[in-house]
Design a protein around this motif. Structure first.
Motif, PDB file in Angstrom:
ATOM      1  N   THR A 256       0.736  -1.389   0.158  1.00 16.66           N
ATOM      2  CA  THR A 256      -0.099  -0.076  -0.221  1.00 16.66           C
ATOM      3  C   THR A 256       0.954   1.273  -0.119  1.00 16.66           C
ATOM      4  OG1 THR A 256       0.028   0.097   2.414  1.00 16.66           O
ATOM      5  CG2 THR A 256      -1.839  -1.250   1.309  1.00 16.66           C
ATOM      6  N   GLY A 257       2.166   1.066   0.469  1.00 20.96           N
ATOM      7  CA  GLY A 257       2.922   2.492   0.661  1.00 20.96           C
ATOM      8  C   GLY A 257       2.591   3.080   1.955  1.00 20.96           C
ATOM      9  N   ILE A 258       1.694   2.697   2.755  1.00 22.69           N
ATOM     10  CA  ILE A 258       1.217   3.505   3.705  1.00 22.69           C
ATOM     11  C   ILE A 258       1.710   2.410   4.990  1.00 22.69           C
ATOM     12  CG2 ILE A 258      -0.830   4.285   5.155  1.00 22.69           C
ATOM     13  CD1 ILE A 258      -2.208   4.193   2.252  1.00 22.69           C
ATOM     14  N   TYR A 259       2.030   3.392   5.829  1.00 24.90           N
ATOM     15  CA  TYR A 259       2.712   2.499   7.194  1.00 24.90           C
ATOM     16  C   TYR A 259       1.397   2.389   8.247  1.00 24.90           C
ATOM     17  CZ  TYR A 259       5.304   0.862  11.156  1.00 24.90           C
ATOM     18  OH  TYR A 259       5.795   0.072  12.006  1.00 24.90           O
ATOM     19  N   SER A 260       0.823   3.510   8.347  1.00 22.59           N
ATOM     20  CA  SER A 260      -0.430   3.623   9.477  1.00 22.59           C
ATOM     21  C   SER A 260      -1.347   4.676   8.964  1.00 22.59           C
ATOM     22  CB  SER A 260       0.151   3.774  10.723  1.00 22.59           C
ATOM     23  OG  SER A 260       0.624   4.704  11.106  1.00 22.59           O
ATOM     24  N   ALA A 261      -2.474   4.773   9.565  1.00 22.64           N
ATOM     25  CA  ALA A 261      -3.442   5.938   9.582  1.00 22.64           C
ATOM     26  C   ALA A 261      -4.174   6.111  10.965  1.00 22.64           C
ATOM     27  CB  ALA A 261      -4.294   5.591   8.424  1.00 22.64           C
ATOM     28  N   ILE A 262      -4.595   7.128  11.042  1.00 24.25           N
ATOM     29  CA  ILE A 262      -5.335   7.726  12.171  1.00 24.25           C
ATOM     30  C   ILE A 262      -6.547   8.695  11.861  1.00 24.25           C
ATOM     31  CG2 ILE A 262      -3.629   9.750  12.488  1.00 24.25           C
ATOM     32  CD1 ILE A 262      -5.665   7.967  15.446  1.00 24.25           C
TER      33      ILE A 262
ATOM     34  N   ALA B  42      -0.674   8.447  25.880  1.00 21.53           N
ATOM     35  CA  ALA B  42      -1.354   8.888  24.657  1.00 21.53           C
ATOM     36  C   ALA B  42      -2.343   8.083  24.121  1.00 21.53           C
ATOM     37  CB  ALA B  42      -0.381   9.395  23.627  1.00 21.53           C
ATOM     38  N   GLU B  43      -3.113   8.333  23.285  1.00 26.82           N
ATOM     39  CA  GLU B  43      -4.202   7.550  22.560  1.00 26.82           C
ATOM     40  C   GLU B  43      -3.503   7.088  21.248  1.00 26.82           C
ATOM     41  OE1 GLU B  43      -6.310  10.850  24.735  1.00 26.82           O
ATOM     42  OE2 GLU B  43      -4.731  10.973  23.009  1.00 26.82           O
ATOM     43  N   ASN B  44      -3.860   6.075  20.848  1.00 30.92           N
ATOM     44  CA  ASN B  44      -3.414   5.355  19.529  1.00 30.92           C
ATOM     45  C   ASN B  44      -3.201   6.258  18.446  1.00 30.92           C
ATOM     46  OD1 ASN B  44      -3.586   2.911  21.101  1.00 30.92           O
ATOM     47  ND2 ASN B  44      -4.773   2.097  19.602  1.00 30.92           N
ATOM     48  N   SER B  45      -2.165   6.268  17.862  1.00 29.81           N
ATOM     49  CA  SER B  45      -1.777   7.221  16.691  1.00 29.81           C
ATOM     50  C   SER B  45      -0.606   6.745  15.871  1.00 29.81           C
ATOM     51  CB  SER B  45      -1.796   8.828  17.152  1.00 29.81           C
ATOM     52  OG  SER B  45      -0.628   9.018  17.890  1.00 29.81           O
TER      53      SER B  45
ATOM     54  N   GLY C  41       3.568  -6.290   6.669  1.00 29.44           N
ATOM     55  CA  GLY C  41       3.241  -5.199   5.514  1.00 29.44           C
ATOM     56  C   GLY C  41       1.739  -4.627   5.302  1.00 29.44           C
ATOM     57  N   VAL C  42       1.025  -4.594   6.483  1.00 30.69           N
ATOM     58  CA  VAL C  42      -0.447  -4.287   6.425  1.00 30.69           C
ATOM     59  C   VAL C  42      -0.490  -3.163   7.390  1.00 30.69           C
ATOM     60  CG1 VAL C  42      -2.613  -4.912   7.001  1.00 30.69           C
ATOM     61  CG2 VAL C  42      -1.056  -6.803   6.054  1.00 30.69           C
ATOM     62  N   PRO C  43      -0.986  -2.057   6.884  1.00 32.27           N
ATOM     63  CA  PRO C  43      -1.106  -0.507   7.689  1.00 32.27           C
ATOM     64  C   PRO C  43      -2.282  -0.849   8.756  1.00 32.27           C
ATOM     65  CG  PRO C  43      -1.692  -0.270   5.337  1.00 32.27           C
ATOM     66  CD  PRO C  43      -1.271  -1.764   5.430  1.00 32.27           C
ATOM     67  N   PRO C  44      -2.086  -0.504   9.906  1.00 36.37           N
ATOM     68  CA  PRO C  44      -3.158  -0.406  10.905  1.00 36.37           C
ATOM     69  C   PRO C  44      -3.651   1.004  10.684  1.00 36.37           C
ATOM     70  CG  PRO C  44      -0.985  -0.033  12.003  1.00 36.37           C
ATOM     71  CD  PRO C  44      -0.707  -0.404  10.459  1.00 36.37           C
ATOM     72  N   TYR C  45      -5.179   0.900  10.629  1.00 34.05           N
ATOM     73  CA  TYR C  45      -5.936   2.157  10.926  1.00 34.05           C
ATOM     74  C   TYR C  45      -6.697   2.262  12.233  1.00 34.05           C
ATOM     75  CZ  TYR C  45      -5.550   3.046   5.673  1.00 34.05           C
ATOM     76  OH  TYR C  45      -4.948   3.466   4.672  1.00 34.05           O
ATOM     77  N   TYR C  46      -6.203   3.553  12.885  1.00 27.80           N
ATOM     78  CA  TYR C  46      -6.496   3.716  14.240  1.00 27.80           C
ATOM     79  C   TYR C  46      -7.819   4.472  14.147  1.00 27.80           C
ATOM     80  CZ  TYR C  46      -1.895   1.554  15.301  1.00 27.80           C
ATOM     81  OH  TYR C  46      -0.944   0.757  15.499  1.00 27.80           O
ATOM     82  N   ILE C  47      -8.860   4.035  14.863  1.00 27.56           N
ATOM     83  CA  ILE C  47     -10.184   4.724  14.968  1.00 27.56           C
ATOM     84  C   ILE C  47     -10.083   5.574  15.994  1.00 27.56           C
ATOM     85  CG2 ILE C  47     -11.379   2.440  14.192  1.00 27.56           C
ATOM     86  CD1 ILE C  47     -12.372   2.553  16.991  1.00 27.56           C
ATOM     87  N   GLU C  48     -10.957   6.512  15.731  1.00 28.38           N
ATOM     88  CA  GLU C  48     -11.224   7.565  16.873  1.00 28.38           C
ATOM     89  C   GLU C  48     -12.141   7.494  17.869  1.00 28.38           C
ATOM     90  OE1 GLU C  48     -11.399  12.755  16.095  1.00 28.38           O
ATOM     91  OE2 GLU C  48     -12.763  11.285  14.822  1.00 28.38           O
ATOM     92  N   ASP C  49     -13.224   6.503  17.651  1.00 26.66           N
ATOM     93  CA  ASP C  49     -14.152   6.775  18.674  1.00 26.66           C
ATOM     94  C   ASP C  49     -14.855   5.230  18.236  1.00 26.66           C
ATOM     95  OD1 ASP C  49     -16.398   6.519  20.257  1.00 26.66           O
ATOM     96  OD2 ASP C  49     -17.161   8.374  19.543  1.00 26.66           O
TER      97      ASP C  49
END
Length: 595
Positions: free
Chosen positions: A21-27, A67-70, A247-255
């Motif tokens: 994906t080229g993405i390491y992670s997302a928040i 801190a929260e996940n990010s 090699g799978v980016p985690p997407y950290y949710i907000e709520d």
């Protein structure tokens, strides 16, 4: 041993080239997803590491992280580890007195906070902790008492330009047996204990545990995973290293209350979770059928019941499943984004009914077992295998045996180095042969599958001499759509009782369907509510031994919370707190015990 000793840094680095994906992670922030590329992530790690080095952080120093996940959480983690320092995570829900204790006990040199609000809450505590030399805010403003994340990045970038080889030189000095992190167990009793985990404890565990993940990333275009469990907990933390490795980016949710929307947007293939989230989701799915009528309702519940009876060793007839899938299951899977391959569950016991249901609708749901002290994974279902109610088999390089009293013992490269500054406590749980005493009770079946029954300390004895494991009973109770939380009591009494917090939202819906007005004031003694809960308790009692049956209960209006100290940040019940706080309600359960 299958895996040679290695570092977390090496495990993460191996995954960069595997990531499609080229993405390491997302928040997700303020409703918007912010993705970070692998190149940007690597640059931030280097800049922050050298920025911390400029602040005086050296190998072996402790850096605390509140801190929260990010994505920034991951950057800080990798940056601290890259200079050989030690990460000390703090739960965002941790009580103030415990935060102060952790900072002092760990001798944290630098303390990260997520924003100005978190800083203002902890400022009075930090003020008296002399070992903390700098406080850095991830998203906060720049002022005298607080350094910003971006400022440290700038400092580090400048140092990197002046000394281009410094970052790699520092990384190359990190050894597999170096302490990587101090995890303070939230604990249900006493002060938190700092669990010392080495790079190899965690890295080796990540490599071994990834073998039981129910997917291969090559099978999917742009695979993503969703994440909501706190990175301060080893379950999600080790999972984050596995995601990096494969090699799978985690997407950290907000709520977490909006996780349904996130399933739809991210369309993840995988989620690590604790049972409570799945229990709520499944309850919602079941309740949805109440909105239907006629043949549609009948077919819906026929499919639901078929899923609840799912047995991996004796699955339903293909024609039945295909009909149920077309009419119901495919639509349910869309609630998870339509690409979900599986869930791995840990942290607490999973109700067999929930496991059957999720697997029955065509999504893998496996239960694992482990503790903070074991980095954390000890067991899990081998890929392609499943036994409902079991926590799986030991992962690579791990041994499990059962002591004479039923306690689960574990041995392997994932076992902690010990409790920080607590050699006596360490000796209590690790014997001379390296066996770790988990404090859990369980058994191995004839094929080596582990079944965990309860915490050793949670077992209680009735006055009749019978022993009761409360957790399985509690799990069965909360499997009801009308029960949100339950705590089983009865130590030294003739029978089991329970404190029950109803699911008031579903209860209100039931009032409405029956044409009743939901009452004002105290509703814990309301006849309709009591009868409804009694009906749910009776259902559970049908499958319990005579001495395990819940004969009486008391309804509580408010949920048990972390803030009130009734449950831990990982949602485990603090039974001693509950017993003391609700002693009057418990006494009322046993008021006429001898009559």
């Amino acid at each position: 041993m299958k895996y040679d000793p290695t570092t977390i840094l090496s495990v993460v680095e191996q995954g960069y080239k595997k990531n499609k994906t080229g993405i390491y992670s997302a928040i997700k922030r303020n409703g918007e997803w912010i993705e970070t590329s692998i190149d940007d992530f690597k640059q931030m790690v280097q800049d922050l590491a050298l920025g911390l080095y400029e602040l005086g952080v050296r190998k072996g120093d402790k850096v605390s992280l509140h801190a929260e996940n990010s994505t920034e959480w991951l950057v800080i983690d990798q940056a601290v580890l890259s200079i050989g320092a030690v990460v000390v995570p703090v739960y965002t829900t941790q009580p103030g007195d415990q935060i102060k204790y952790i900072l002092e006990n760990s001798e944290a040199k630098v303390h990260f906070v997520s924003n100005d609000e978190v800083f203002s809450e902890t400022k009075p505590l930090i003020k008296g902790v002399e070992n903390v030399k700098a406080v850095i805010s991830i998203l906060g403003s720049d002022h005298k008492k607080l350094k910003t994340f971006n400022k440290i990045l700038e400092m580090g970038h400048k140092r990197g330009e002046e000394e281009p080889n410094l970052f790699e030189k520092l990384r190359s000095n990190v050894e597999p047996e170096d302490i990587a992190t101090l995890i303070y167990t939230s604990g249900t009793t006493g002060v938190p204990k700092g669990v010392m985990l080495t790079h190899n404890n965690i890295a080796g565990n990540a490599l071994a545990a990834h073998e039981i993940f129910p997917f291969e990333t090559d099978d999917y275009d742009e695979p993503k995973v969703l994440s909501y469990l706190p990175l301060a907990h080893m379950f999600e933390r080790t999972a984050s290293y596995i995601y990096a490795y494969v090699g799978v980016p985690p997407y950290y949710i907000e709520d977490v209350d909006k996780i349904k929307d996130d399933f739809g947007t991210v369309k993840p293939i995988y989620l690590v979770t604790v049972p409570r989230l799945l229990e709520k989701i499944v309850t919602g799915i079941k309740v949805k059928g109440q909105e239907m009528s006629g043949i549609k309702k009948q077919l819906y519940y026929w499919a639901v019941n078929l899923a609840e009876e799912y047995d991996p060793e004796n699955p339903p007839a293909k024609w039945k499943w295909k009909i149920a899938d077309k009419l119901v299951y495919a639509k349910i899977r869309e609630l998870f984004g339509g690409r979900m391959v599986g869930f791995n569950v840990g942290g607490a016991a999973l109700s067999p009914n929930i496991a059957r249901f999720i697997n029955g609708i065509g999504i893998y749901c496996g239960l694992g077992y482990g503790l903070t002290e074991t980095s954390p994974v000890l067991t899990g279902p081998p890929r392609g295998e499943l036994r409902i109610g079991s926590s799986g088999k030991p992962i690579v390089d791990v041994e499990i045996k059962i002591a004479e009293d039923g306690e689960i013992l574990a041995k392997g490269p994932c076992i902690m180095k010990g409790y920080y500054k607590m050699p006596e406590k360490t000796e209590e749980v690790i014997d001379d042969d390296g066996w770790f005493y988990t404090g859990d009770i369980g058994y191995l079946d004839e094929d080596g599958w582990l079944f965990v029954t309860d915490r050793k300390k949670s077992l209680f004895k009735l006055s009749t001499g019978k022993y009761v494991a409360p957790q399985p009973i509690e799990n069965a109770l909360v499997n009801s759509g009308f029960i949100e939380q339950a705590v089983v009591v009865g130590s030294e009494h003739k029978f089991c009782g329970a404190l029950i917090v109803p699911n008031w939202e579903n209860m209100k819906k039931r009032f409405k369907t029956k044409g009743h007005e939901f009452p004002d004031g105290d509703i814990t003694e309301n006849e309709f509510v009591v009868k409804r809960i009694q009906k749910e308790v009776d259902k559970v009692n049908e499958n319990l031994s005579k001495w395990e049956k819940v004969k009486r209960f008391k309804i509580l209006e408010d949920q048990f919370t972390i803030d009130a100290g009734e449950i831990t940040p990982t949602l485990k019940v603090k039974r001693n707190v509950i017993n003391e706080k609700y002693k009057e309600q418990i006494a009322a359960i046993y008021e006429d015990e001898d009559s």
